[in-house]
Write a protein that holds these residues in place. Structure first.
Motif, short mmCIF file in Angstrom:
data_model
loop_
_atom_site.label_atom_id
_atom_site.label_comp_id
_atom_site.label_asym_id
_atom_site.label_seq_id
_atom_site.Cartn_x
_atom_site.Cartn_y
_atom_site.Cartn_z
N GLU A 69 12.70 -12.99 7.18
CA GLU A 69 13.72 -12.65 6.18
C GLU A 69 15.05 -12.51 6.92
N PHE A 125 2.29 -7.35 -10.58
CA PHE A 125 1.93 -8.56 -11.32
C PHE A 125 1.10 -9.47 -10.41
N ARG A 184 15.58 -4.46 -2.15
CA ARG A 184 15.16 -5.74 -2.73
C ARG A 184 13.65 -5.90 -2.78
N SER A 196 4.97 -7.71 2.93
CA SER A 196 4.84 -8.99 2.23
C SER A 196 5.66 -9.01 0.95
N PHE A 197 5.79 -7.84 0.29
CA PHE A 197 6.63 -7.75 -0.91
C PHE A 197 7.99 -7.15 -0.55
N HIS A 247 23.35 -5.14 -8.60
CA HIS A 247 21.96 -5.43 -8.26
C HIS A 247 21.06 -4.25 -8.62
N HIS A 260 18.05 -4.64 -11.20
CA HIS A 260 16.70 -4.47 -10.65
C HIS A 260 15.95 -3.41 -11.47
N HIS A 290 21.50 -10.92 2.26
CA HIS A 290 20.87 -12.21 2.55
C HIS A 290 21.78 -13.07 3.43
N CYS A 313 10.12 -6.67 -4.00
CA CYS A 313 9.69 -7.65 -5.00
C CYS A 313 9.43 -6.96 -6.34
N THR A 353 4.54 -18.18 -4.34
CA THR A 353 4.16 -17.03 -3.51
C THR A 353 2.70 -16.66 -3.78
N GLY A 412 7.88 -16.34 -8.47
CA GLY A 412 6.57 -15.81 -8.82
C GLY A 412 5.44 -16.82 -8.74
C1 HEM Z 1 1.99 -12.79 -3.60
C2 HEM Z 1 3.02 -12.93 -4.41
C3 HEM Z 1 4.45 -12.53 -4.10
C4 HEM Z 1 5.05 -12.26 -2.91
C5 HEM Z 1 4.40 -12.26 -1.52
C6 HEM Z 1 6.44 -11.94 -3.18
C7 HEM Z 1 7.37 -11.59 -2.21
C8 HEM Z 1 8.70 -11.32 -2.47
C9 HEM Z 1 9.69 -11.05 -1.46
C10 HEM Z 1 9.43 -11.06 0.05
C11 HEM Z 1 10.87 -10.82 -2.09
C12 HEM Z 1 12.22 -10.51 -1.44
C13 HEM Z 1 12.99 -11.80 -1.27
C14 HEM Z 1 14.37 -11.60 -0.73
O1 HEM Z 1 15.12 -10.73 -1.18
O2 HEM Z 1 14.75 -12.37 0.16
C15 HEM Z 1 10.64 -10.93 -3.50
C16 HEM Z 1 11.59 -10.74 -4.46
C17 HEM Z 1 11.37 -10.90 -5.81
N1 HEM Z 1 10.17 -11.20 -6.40
FE1 HEM Z 1 8.39 -11.49 -5.49
N2 HEM Z 1 6.66 -12.02 -4.52
C18 HEM Z 1 5.47 -12.36 -5.13
C19 HEM Z 1 5.25 -12.55 -6.48
C20 HEM Z 1 6.19 -12.34 -7.45
C21 HEM Z 1 5.95 -12.49 -8.87
C22 HEM Z 1 4.60 -12.88 -9.48
C23 HEM Z 1 7.13 -12.23 -9.50
C24 HEM Z 1 7.45 -12.24 -10.97
C25 HEM Z 1 6.61 -12.46 -11.92
C26 HEM Z 1 8.12 -11.91 -8.48
C27 HEM Z 1 9.43 -11.59 -8.73
C28 HEM Z 1 10.38 -11.28 -7.75
C29 HEM Z 1 11.78 -11.01 -8.05
C30 HEM Z 1 12.42 -11.02 -9.43
C31 HEM Z 1 12.40 -10.76 -6.83
C32 HEM Z 1 13.89 -10.42 -6.59
C33 HEM Z 1 14.04 -8.90 -6.44
C34 HEM Z 1 15.45 -8.47 -6.09
O3 HEM Z 1 16.18 -9.21 -5.41
O4 HEM Z 1 15.82 -7.36 -6.50
N3 HEM Z 1 7.51 -11.99 -7.25
N4 HEM Z 1 9.31 -11.23 -3.71
#
Ligand code: HEM
Length: 487
Positions: free
Chosen positions: A343, A437, A430, A424-425, A121, A125, A96, A432, A281, A278
């Protein structure tokens, strides 16, 4: 002038001097001219009238790899090439960018999965992922359905000609995470928590030239100096301090009630992160989707017909994954509106980034890989990738859920991301944790709302798209939100 101010001024001046006298090594990659030394291209990138006004034009002109100017003349490599994504996302050498990491430390602490690196990490994770498998997420379905019913009641009770749907969605998604992941109802979060959460959401939705400059200066500060900002008596840092303190307190309270087999220390460290990443987003993705439906009434009617026939046939066991229009709609919404459109990463060591097609440098050389030096900023332009004409077709900027019903909506061979070849995820190390969910939650909310209501746009309140902490819908008064007429 206090000694602290003098110290910070000297540190910034030294950092600026070093930046100014360093060659990036990517000077020969073509890119648009920079209108300003102080801001570079950042105002065009981050503050256009509508997100992408400049970025998508640059994409057309220069292709998936080009160079932009950051604040203070620094070079930023813009990447929307899938091979380069695969490499960067799976390499521990790209972490990051400092400002993202620094804010992560302030908001989530040093032990959250988003802020730790390397093997720590990977282990965390994997441990947290057990709470987000397909089977685990299916158990949350009744919680999502309950939240969706509350949304229906709120819309039924409203007599306004148009309604800003965003705050209702934010409350629903906060409630869903809180109950599903922490085992705690929205009331259990406490009024103070919910009020401060709204403050953080509001602060995170703003974007200005002053903030862009402050972030650029903040990125130059050593982490210890940046961390000292945590104690500044400004509105933003006060809200961040409170968010951290309240989330840690909540984490300690709920860790007994969670059944995830995690220690209290681990639960506490993740609480703030999971509630923040969560909530908005998912809420913003649903809001953007409803706006697109309001603009495409024919598709909205087709989707409603699909939803009603499935709800009618199986009211207690809705086959969310087997509804073609619903899932095509969700994919198309996430394609056009990725929560994280840009990003930012930084290279921890010299690296060579592979790319799919050669590019011509300003010295007329054709290169098929991009050597970058330690410290180079690289921006993964996710929204651009998801609009690349070479992969998604000549209509890549249009909302066309039908593309997902055709055999191959994505023409690339290099797969990226955990879902539908979208980033998007994100993807790689890393990815999501909450992507399943979020998909189920969106499926449930969309089925409930589109099954019961019809959505149109108010004539005087067009929705624009802003990039702040994430991509978000903006109303004509400049505030976050999406106004819809709901009947
Ligand atoms: C449409 C909904 C969502 C989108 C588009 C999204 C997108 C993302 C993205 C792009 C990242 C990477 C961020 C980074 O490292 O800079 C991320 C990481 C993460 N997201 Fe989501 N997210 C969504 C919903 C959720 C939900 C509902 C949860 C939990 C209930 C969640 C939990 C996490 C966690 C814990 C990470 C960190 C993962 C890591 O660094 O190993 N996200 N998400």
């Amino acid at each position: 002038m206090s000694s602290a101010t003098i110290l910070i001024t000297v540190i910034v001046a030294v950092a600026l001097y070093r930046v100014l006298h360093r060659k990036s090594g990517i000077e020969n990659i073509p890119g648009p001219p920079s209108p300003s030394w102080i801001f570079g291209n950042t105002l065009q990138l981050l503050l256009p009238a509508n997100y992408g006004d400049y970025e998508f034009t640059w994409l057309k002109l220069y292709g998936p790899i080009y160079r932009l100017k950051e604040c203070f003349g620094q070079d930023r490599l813009m990447v929307s090439d899938p091979l380069a994504f695969q490499y960067i996302l799976n390499s521990a050498q790209f972490v990051h960018a400092p400002i993202l990491e620094n804010f992560g430390h302030l908001l989530y602490g040093m032990k959250s999965v988003s802020t730790v690196r390397g093997d720590t990490h990977r282990r965390l994770h994997a441990a947290l992922n057990t709470g987000f498998t397909a089977a685990a997420v299916r158990n949350y379905q009744p919680i999502f359905e309950k939240m969706a019913h509350v949304l229906t009641e709120q819309l039924e009770q409203s007599s306004a000609s148009s309604i800003n749907i965003s705050p209702l969605l934010s409350t629903a998604t906060l409630g869903a995470i809180s109950e599903a992941v922490l085992g705690c109802s929205t009331e259990g979060l406490g009024e103070e928590f919910v009020a401060n959460n709204s403050e953080i959401v509001m602060l995170a939705s703003s974007q200005s030239a002053a903030q862009i400059l402050a972030n650029a200066l903040g990125a130059l500060l050593p982490i210890s100096v940046f961390n000292a900002a945590f104690y500044l008596p400004t509105r933003a840092f006060r809200a961040i301090r409170k968010a951290r303190y309240l989330a840690e307190d909540l984490g300690r309270r709920v860790s007994d009630s969670t059944k995830k087999g995690m220690s209290e220390e681990v639960v506490v460290a993740q609480t703030s992160l999971i509630l923040i990443v969560g909530q908005e987003t998912t809420a913003n993705a649903v809001a953007f989707g409803l706006v697109e439906l309001a603009m495409h009434s024919h598709f909205q009617n087709q989707l409603r017909a699909e939803i009603q026939s499935n709800l009618g046939a199986n009211p207690h066991n809705v086959p969310y994954d087997s509804m073609p229009l619903l899932n095509a709609f969700i994919k198309e919404t996430l394609r056009l509106y990725p929560a994280v459109a840009l990003e930012d990463r930084v290279a921890l060591a010299d690296a060579v980034i592979p790319i799919m097609e050669g590019i011509k440098t300003s010295t007329e050389e054709i290169i098929t890989q991009i050597p970058v030096r330690k410290g180079q900023f690289v921006t993964m332009a996710i929204a651009s990738f998801q609009r690349l004409e070479s992969f998604w077709g000549a209509d890549s900027h249009e909302f066309k859920p039908q593309r997902w019903l055709e055999r191959s909506p994505y023409k690339g061979e290099t797969s990226v991301g955990p879902y539908a070849n979208l980033l998007s995820f994100l993807g790689g190390l890393r990815t999501c944790l909450g992507w399943r969910f979020a998909i189920l939650e969106m499926q449930v909310i969309i089925c409930e709302l589109v099954g019961k209501f019809s959505f149109t746009l108010p004539k005087d309140d067009p929705v624009r798209v802003r990039s702040a902490i994430g991509l978000l819908p903006i109303m004509s008064n400049g505030e976050k939100g999406a106004s819809l007429c709901v009947v």
